[in-house]
Design a protein around this motif. Structure first.
Motif, PDB file in Angstrom:
ATOM      1  N   ALA A   1      31.050  41.380 -18.304  1.00  0.00           N
ATOM      2  CA  ALA A   1      32.488  41.361 -18.566  1.00  0.00           C
ATOM      3  C   ALA A   1      33.221  40.500 -17.541  1.00  0.00           C
ATOM      4  O   ALA A   1      34.091  39.691 -17.891  1.00  0.00           O
ATOM      5  N   SER A   2      32.872  40.649 -16.265  1.00  0.00           N
ATOM      6  CA  SER A   2      33.538  39.858 -15.221  1.00  0.00           C
ATOM      7  C   SER A   2      33.144  38.390 -15.287  1.00  0.00           C
ATOM      8  O   SER A   2      33.949  37.503 -15.019  1.00  0.00           O
ATOM      9  N   ALA A   3      31.878  38.118 -15.669  1.00  0.00           N
ATOM     10  CA  ALA A   3      31.407  36.739 -15.748  1.00  0.00           C
ATOM     11  C   ALA A   3      31.990  35.998 -16.949  1.00  0.00           C
ATOM     12  O   ALA A   3      32.288  34.798 -16.868  1.00  0.00           O
ATOM     13  N   LEU A   4      32.155  36.710 -18.075  1.00  0.00           N
ATOM     14  CA  LEU A   4      32.624  36.071 -19.302  1.00  0.00           C
ATOM     15  C   LEU A   4      34.142  36.132 -19.479  1.00  0.00           C
ATOM     16  O   LEU A   4      34.683  35.468 -20.350  1.00  0.00           O
TER      17      LEU A   4
ATOM     18  N   TYR B   1      35.769  32.793 -19.188  1.00  0.00           N
ATOM     19  CA  TYR B   1      35.259  31.724 -20.049  1.00  0.00           C
ATOM     20  C   TYR B   1      36.404  31.046 -20.787  1.00  0.00           C
ATOM     21  O   TYR B   1      37.304  31.698 -21.315  1.00  0.00           O
ATOM     22  N   GLU B   2      36.345  29.730 -20.829  1.00  0.00           N
ATOM     23  CA  GLU B   2      37.289  28.934 -21.614  1.00  0.00           C
ATOM     24  C   GLU B   2      36.496  27.902 -22.406  1.00  0.00           C
ATOM     25  O   GLU B   2      35.493  27.377 -21.929  1.00  0.00           O
TER      26      GLU B   2
ATOM     27  N   GLU C   1      30.182  23.921 -20.382  1.00  0.00           N
ATOM     28  CA  GLU C   1      29.912  25.261 -20.915  1.00  0.00           C
ATOM     29  C   GLU C   1      28.601  25.817 -20.361  1.00  0.00           C
ATOM     30  O   GLU C   1      28.495  27.007 -20.075  1.00  0.00           O
ATOM     31  N   PHE C   2      27.617  24.951 -20.219  1.00  0.00           N
ATOM     32  CA  PHE C   2      26.323  25.382 -19.677  1.00  0.00           C
ATOM     33  C   PHE C   2      26.480  25.915 -18.254  1.00  0.00           C
ATOM     34  O   PHE C   2      25.883  26.938 -17.890  1.00  0.00           O
ATOM     35  N   LYS C   3      27.306  25.230 -17.452  1.00  0.00           N
ATOM     36  CA  LYS C   3      27.541  25.672 -16.076  1.00  0.00           C
ATOM     37  C   LYS C   3      28.160  27.058 -16.030  1.00  0.00           C
ATOM     38  O   LYS C   3      27.911  27.835 -15.103  1.00  0.00           O
ATOM     39  N   GLU C   4      28.955  27.375 -17.037  1.00  0.00           N
ATOM     40  CA  GLU C   4      29.653  28.659 -17.052  1.00  0.00           C
ATOM     41  C   GLU C   4      28.783  29.797 -17.584  1.00  0.00           C
ATOM     42  O   GLU C   4      29.002  30.961 -17.244  1.00  0.00           O
TER      43      GLU C   4
ATOM     44  N   LEU D   1      28.626  38.131 -25.576  1.00  0.00           N
ATOM     45  CA  LEU D   1      28.607  36.669 -25.635  1.00  0.00           C
ATOM     46  C   LEU D   1      29.455  36.172 -26.803  1.00  0.00           C
ATOM     47  O   LEU D   1      30.263  35.231 -26.650  1.00  0.00           O
ATOM     48  N   TYR D   2      29.301  36.807 -27.954  1.00  0.00           N
ATOM     49  CA  TYR D   2      30.063  36.370 -29.132  1.00  0.00           C
ATOM     50  C   TYR D   2      31.554  36.683 -28.990  1.00  0.00           C
ATOM     51  O   TYR D   2      32.410  35.867 -29.324  1.00  0.00           O
ATOM     52  N   VAL D   3      31.869  37.871 -28.470  1.00  0.00           N
ATOM     53  CA  VAL D   3      33.277  38.252 -28.308  1.00  0.00           C
ATOM     54  C   VAL D   3      33.969  37.319 -27.313  1.00  0.00           C
ATOM     55  O   VAL D   3      35.130  36.931 -27.504  1.00  0.00           O
TER      56      VAL D   3
END
Length: 407
Positions: A170-173, A176-177, A185-188, A223-225
């Motif tokens: 949750a904190s990592a995603l 996400y932008e 995107e790969f880096k994120e 991941l999808y959300v």
């Protein structure tokens, strides 16, 4: 006002169910088992007081989360009392501790948004918990997922690992932008992907295939959300399919589970004895059950945890068992509803993650009992015996309650 009336009406039904179940359990003994009725009264007082505290001091949040959890707790303790009185007493203690932790989370924790910055802490905790049983665990029922200290203390690190994984993802995603470049995107996303993959790999090596399925369900849903991109979901599914084939080729216990699943009757006196006995119990119960105290499940292995749903089907009937599945669905719905009513992305992802965790755990164990998927040894949330499981589920529910209060 209407919501309060609905809550009170539902609570009265919970009290009635509790007293009827434990009174019936009392009549199973001669003379009347007074202790069974005392257990029921204690459970009613615990449920009533916890609802009063939440309703009185925190009136804005979702109160049905606690009520639905209470229904599951009542059925679980009553069924465990039918199996073994000592186990039921222990479970009641764990549920009391779980409800206290649930209330403390709502009362003590500050705004959840302030916890989003601890991504590295969650990652370290996750990476530390996942291989713990692999290194120091004891093998039970074919899986090396328990740590036993002395004769009293035993726990599953993976149960607490689920909580840590949800908080980390949750904190990592949450930050996400959508990026135009694949490289950005790969880096994120590479770090969350590695942590989730490491977690699932540890579960496979521990032969805890049920937890591996739950971790996969949590990871792919979050991941999808977070990204709203189907390509990542299909990529994850493809990698999971490759991993499943590789696991089938490399690990004998995976091949054994699949073998039992494909033809349980062929190995009814050996490897698939547990699942076949569970099927007999389900068939014996029919639609309406044989009645509380009338079941014959003495030969059913691991009946306090893995196979408790089969006992419920036998004594209460398949209609009652389906009703419990509806309660789990409603619990999942209230958790997802908490995600919808908050505008903080970190809180949304936590709510989705914990709701998915409960739903996956329910579907994996019930699907295994009915041989829809290979049977894996995990607990049915709140109903099955297990201190680690009860505490983690009530922790998750407490966070969901906190999110609904903040929103």
């Amino acid at each position: 006002m209407k919501a309060l009336k609905r809550e009170k009406r539902l609570l009265r039904l919970v009290y009635l169910l509790c007293l009827l179940l434990f009174t019936t359990l009392g009549f199973l003994q001669k003379p009347f088992d007074t202790f069974a009725l005392i257990m029921g009264v204690v459970l009613c007082v615990l449920i009533g007081y916890s609802h009063f505290v939440i309703r009185r001091f925190y009136p804005d949040g979702d109160k049905f989360i606690l009520i639905f959890a209470s229904i599951l707790a009542v059925v679980g303790v009553a069924t465990l009392y039918r199996i073994n009185r000592v186990t039921a007493i222990k479970q009641l203690v764990w549920i009391a501790i779980g409800i206290v932790s649930y209330i403390l989370i709502v009362v003590i924790l500050p705004d959840l948004r302030s916890f989003a910055k601890y991504k590295k802490v969650y990652m370290i905790i996750t990476l530390a918990l996942m291989p713990l049983a692999l290194l120091f665990g004891t093998e039970l029922y074919g899986a090396k997922n328990w740590i036993i200290i002395g004769k009293v203390i035993s726990f599953q690190p993976s149960e607490f690992g689920k909580i840590a994984l949800v908080l980390y993802l949750a904190s990592a995603l949450a930050t996400y932008e959508n990026k135009k470049s694949f490289k950005e995107e790969f880096k994120e996303l590479w770090q969350p992907a590695l942590v989730a993959g490491f977690s699932m790999g540890c579960m496979v090596l521990q032969r805890d295939l049920g937890s591996a399925l739950i971790f996969f369900g949590i990871s792919i849903t979050l991941l999808y959300v977070a990204t709203s991109k189907k390509k990542y979901v299909f990529t994850a599914l493809g990698l999971a399919a490759i991993g499943s084939v590789a696991g089938y080729s490399m690990f004998g216990h995976v091949r054994e589970r699949v073998m039992i699943w494909l033809d349980p009757w062929k190995y009814a006196l050996g490897e698939s004895y547990q699942i076949v006995e569970g099927m007999y119990s389900i068939a014996a119960g029919g639609l309406f059950g044989v009645g509380l105290g009338q079941g014959h499940f003495q030969n059913l292995p691991v009946k306090e945890s893995d196979m408790i749903y089969a006992i419920i089907c036998e004594e209460f009937g398949i209609i009652f068992a389906i009703g419990l599945m509806i309660i789990y669905f409603l619990l999942f719905y209230r958790g997802i509803r908490a995600a919808f009513v908050t505008d903080d992305k970190y809180s949304q992802l936590i709510a989705v993650g914990f709701s998915t965790m409960i739903a996956c755990q329910t579907l994996v164990i019930i699907g295994g009992i009915f041989a829809v998927i290979p049977l894996t040894g995990i607990t049915l949330p709140i109903i099955s015996y297990g201190g680690s499981s009860v505490l983690t589920i009530f922790f998750a529910l407490g966070i969901l309650q906190k999110i609904s209060e903040e929103a």
